[in-house]
Design a protein around this motif. Sequence first.
Motif, short mmCIF file in Angstrom:
data_model
loop_
_atom_site.label_atom_id
_atom_site.label_comp_id
_atom_site.label_asym_id
_atom_site.label_seq_id
_atom_site.Cartn_x
_atom_site.Cartn_y
_atom_site.Cartn_z
N GLN A 1 34.15 16.23 -22.53
CA GLN A 1 35.25 17.06 -23.05
C GLN A 1 35.20 18.47 -22.46
O GLN A 1 36.24 19.05 -22.14
CB GLN A 1 35.19 17.12 -24.57
CG GLN A 1 35.59 15.82 -25.23
CD GLN A 1 35.45 15.88 -26.73
OE1 GLN A 1 35.78 16.89 -27.34
NE2 GLN A 1 34.96 14.80 -27.33
N TYR A 2 34.00 19.01 -22.32
CA TYR A 2 33.84 20.34 -21.72
C TYR A 2 34.37 20.34 -20.29
O TYR A 2 35.13 21.22 -19.89
CB TYR A 2 32.35 20.73 -21.74
CG TYR A 2 32.05 22.03 -21.04
CD1 TYR A 2 32.24 23.25 -21.68
CD2 TYR A 2 31.59 22.03 -19.73
CE1 TYR A 2 31.96 24.44 -21.04
CE2 TYR A 2 31.31 23.22 -19.07
CZ TYR A 2 31.50 24.43 -19.73
OH TYR A 2 31.23 25.60 -19.08
N CYS A 3 33.98 19.35 -19.51
CA CYS A 3 34.45 19.25 -18.12
C CYS A 3 35.95 19.01 -18.06
O CYS A 3 36.65 19.56 -17.21
CB CYS A 3 33.70 18.15 -17.38
SG CYS A 3 31.96 18.52 -17.08
N GLN A 4 36.45 18.18 -18.97
CA GLN A 4 37.88 17.86 -18.99
C GLN A 4 38.71 19.10 -19.30
O GLN A 4 39.78 19.29 -18.72
CB GLN A 4 38.16 16.77 -20.01
CG GLN A 4 39.60 16.31 -20.00
CD GLN A 4 39.84 15.17 -20.96
OE1 GLN A 4 38.97 14.79 -21.74
NE2 GLN A 4 41.04 14.62 -20.92
N SER A 5 38.22 19.96 -20.18
CA SER A 5 38.99 21.16 -20.54
C SER A 5 39.08 22.14 -19.36
O SER A 5 39.90 23.05 -19.38
CB SER A 5 38.36 21.85 -21.74
OG SER A 5 37.12 22.44 -21.39
#
Length: 186
Positions: free
Chosen positions: A36-40
């Motif tokens: 999720q961190y990378c996706q954001s």
Amino acid sequence: MSALRPRTNILDKPLSRGKNEVSQGIFALLFSEIVQYCQSRSYTVPDLQTKLHDMGQDVGARIIDLYFVRERNSKRETKLTQMLLFIKTTLWKNLFGKEAEKLEHANDDERTYYIIEKESIVNTFISVPKDKGSLNCASFVAGIVEAVLTHCGFPCKVSAHWHKGTTYMVKFEDYVITRDKQLEDK
């Protein structure tokens, strides 16, 4: 008066004894947060996979230093085949609790090897939306493998693909193969 025992912490324990200290559920939660961190911070699937790969490289660089300094007194493999077997067996067991299923050499390119894992734990708990259908979160593991091999003197590029489960394609620099052949001839 009782003798004081020195305190030991998890960093002092051998890696081989540290099995099953992290539950699968906790790992899934942590890895989900990483995705999720990378996706954001990503706009496309390839960009997301690159960010996961880069994070995996950071982890791989630390793992290899930890393993070889603590477990093997800084002795590293010098032959390519032995290093790949180390990745398939020892590294995979320490990271995922089991060996990777297969290690194959490409028929048409002597620089290419495949590490095959039928069910990658990093893809097990990730639900991919339809608009990101080609996402393979095993790019994180590909980054780990690439860092381990590169830091041990076997520069390569590693990518994760959907084939027979998850297949990690390892493509070495030309001189790695040449050097390995010279070592075998000695």
